[in-house]
Design an enzyme around this catalytic site. Structure first.
Site, PDB file in Angstrom:
ATOM      1  CE  LYS A 125      23.467 133.178   4.024  1.00 25.85           C
ATOM      2  NZ  LYS A 125      23.831 131.810   4.444  1.00 25.85           N
ATOM      3  CG  ASP A 165      26.913 133.579   5.684  1.00 24.50           C
ATOM      4  OD1 ASP A 165      26.544 132.409   5.558  1.00 24.50           O
ATOM      5  OD2 ASP A 165      27.618 134.135   4.819  1.00 24.50           O
TER       6      ASP A 165
HETATM    7  N1  GLU Z   1      25.002 130.955   7.435  1.00 22.57           N
HETATM    8  C1  GLU Z   1      24.871 129.552   7.745  1.00 22.57           C
HETATM    9  C2  GLU Z   1      24.537 128.795   6.482  1.00 22.57           C
HETATM   10  O1  GLU Z   1      24.990 129.153   5.421  1.00 22.57           O
HETATM   11  C3  GLU Z   1      23.967 129.287   8.915  1.00 22.57           C
HETATM   12  C4  GLU Z   1      22.562 129.797   8.806  1.00 22.57           C
HETATM   13  C5  GLU Z   1      21.740 129.655  10.056  1.00 22.57           C
HETATM   14  O2  GLU Z   1      22.230 129.139  11.056  1.00 22.57           O
HETATM   15  O3  GLU Z   1      20.583 130.074  10.012  1.00 22.57           O
HETATM   16  O4  GLU Z   1      23.867 127.794   6.483  1.00 22.57           O
END
Ligand code: GLU
Length: 443
Positions: A125, A165
């Site tokens: 992340k 996100d």
């Molecule tokens: N931010 C999204 C999550 O919390 C998607 C992450 C992604 O698609 O890599 O899963």
């Protein structure tokens, strides 16, 4: 001291002042106790010690110049948590609250969520404490370009694949992709959530919200219930909330609330989703404008969406947005099911109350995995140099969510916690990653 207490004590000593990460780690570790008892090799091989320590934590300066010529410095993050089952995968959050604790909690959750999808993606992340609110398009571009000028050296289609996100959508991904391509000269699936013109996947925008409803519907079906005829309260008004509302309505439910960071709307006749989409997706405006479309609705800047009577609650805004008081209100109003669209939206106290009171509870790791699962489908399409139809991606997403529900329910039952999907999701997500770590040796 038990193995779990030892590991948590070590975490407290090493990383004091990371409350969100501590909360996420505690929830996972405490719910896998029965697995640790049965599988002593996990302790012998220090699996917990290794899984709570990111492979790599990158923090960097993001300088940029606003439209008035004023220089700003934000902090950028990318935490590459675990790549035992695939390249690091997870979004980039752009919000003033972002700090290392928040990025670590999100990256940690992502390990298990990504594992549950059944697809080969590890956990990571990133993001920045940059506040996109009120910034011009040019300022957003300047920020994204500066951010990628550092991030590009740490990522790659087979290394680490960031995505959207909170605060990062198709526009931001586009500016970042353009910068990555310009610097590296590589045209590869290094980011997901791209727009359709250059390698994005159909149904990616809808995926998290649709997936949340698919999984919640599966959980309801098992108890002879469904979304049909249900009243649904939703928090948030980003793409998770909007597309959860769309799918819930398509299944015959009535959605009565939505919110943003300034207030919330209550429309007992049922939310006009076209109006919300126009305000949020086209005008990038505030929900206070909703009253112009539906004069009989209510807009409030105090209180919470959870005070509206509902059968199903779908928290789709942010972490710890639903606390013990909110849970008490929902339980008093006889809520049947809660499905978490945001990451860790319920506090530990709220979770416990739902479980104790027999409310069907779908935790975020399982319930919101549809977004990242569809990102993995976007990666597959990019590698194949193909693009699939909306129906094909949506059908795969639906299959993945059903499978997540089955795995979660099965793990819960197998370890003596039938219908506790928090424990089920943590066990199912954890064991796959832990077994991959064992197979690969102590790294
Ligand atoms: N931010 C999204 C999550 O919390 C998607 C992450 C992604 O698609 O890599 O899963």
């Amino acid at each position: 001291m038990s193995y779990i207490s030892e590991v948590l004590a070590e975490l407290d000593a090493r990383d004091p002042g990371q409350p969100e990460f501590r909360q996420a780690a505690t929830e996972v570790l405490e719910s896998i106790e029965s697995v640790l008892d049965k599988r002593p090799e996990y302790r012998k091989n220090a699996v917990l010690e290794r899984i709570i320590e990111p492979d790599r934590q990158i923090m960097f300066r993001v300088p940029w110049i606003d439209d008035k010529g004023v220089a700003h410095v934000n902090r950028g993050f990318r935490v590459q948590f675990n790549n035992a089952i695939g390249p690091y995968k997870g979004g980039l959050r752009l919000h003033p609250s972002v700090n290392l604790s928040i990025i670590k909690f999100l990256g940690f959750e992502q390990i298990f969520k990504n594992s549950l999808t059944g697809l080969p993606i590890g956990g990571g992340k990133g993001g920045s404490d940059f506040d996109p609110k009120g910034r011009s398009d040019h300022e957003i571009f300047e920020f994204c370009r500066s951010f990628m000028t550092e991030l590009y050296r740490h990522i790659g289609a087979d290394i680490d694949v960031p995505a959207g996100d909170i605060g990062t959508g198709a526009r931001e991904i586009g500016y970042m992709y353009g910068t990555y391509k310009k610097i590296t000269d590589r045209y590869e699936g290094v980011l997901t959530g791209k727009c359709l013109a250059y390698g994005g996947s159909l149904a990616r925008t809808e995926a998290t919200g649709y997936g949340l409803v698919y999984l919640t519907e599966e959980m309801l079906r098992e108890k002879g219930k469904s979304f049909k005829g249900m009243t649904v309260a939703i928090s948030g008004s980003g793409n998770v909330a909007i597309y959860a509302a769309e799918k819930a309505m398509a299944l015959g439910a009535k959605v009565v609330t939505m919110s943003d960071s300034t207030g919330w709307i209550h429309d007992p006749a049922g939310i006009d989703l076209a109006a919300v989409k126009e305000i949020k997706e086209i005008k990038r405006g505030r929900l206070s404008e909703y009253k112009n479309y539906r004069p009989k609705s209510e807009y409030s800047t105090s209180g919470r969406v959870w005070q509206a009577a509902c059968d199903i609650a779908l928290p789709c805004a942010t972490q710890n947005e639903l606390d013990a008081n909110d849970a008490a209100m929902l339980i008093k109003n006889k809520v049947v099911a809660v499905g978490e669209g945001a990451n860790m939206p319920s506090t530990p106290e709220a979770q416990e109350m739902f479980v104790k009171n027999g409310v069907l509870f779908a935790p975020a790791k399982a319930a919101n995995a549809g977004g990242v699962a569809t990102s993995a489908l976007e990666m597959s399409q990019n590698s194949q140099r193909l693009s699939w139809t909306f129906e094909e991606v949506d059908a795969r997403l639906h299959g993945i969510m059903k499978n997540i529900y089955r795995q979660t329910a099965k793990a819960a039952e197998q370890y003596g916690h039938k219908d506790n999907f928090i424990i089920g999701a943590n066990i199912a997500g954890f064991t796959k990653v832990a077994d991959a770590m064992l197979a690969q040796g102590i790294q």
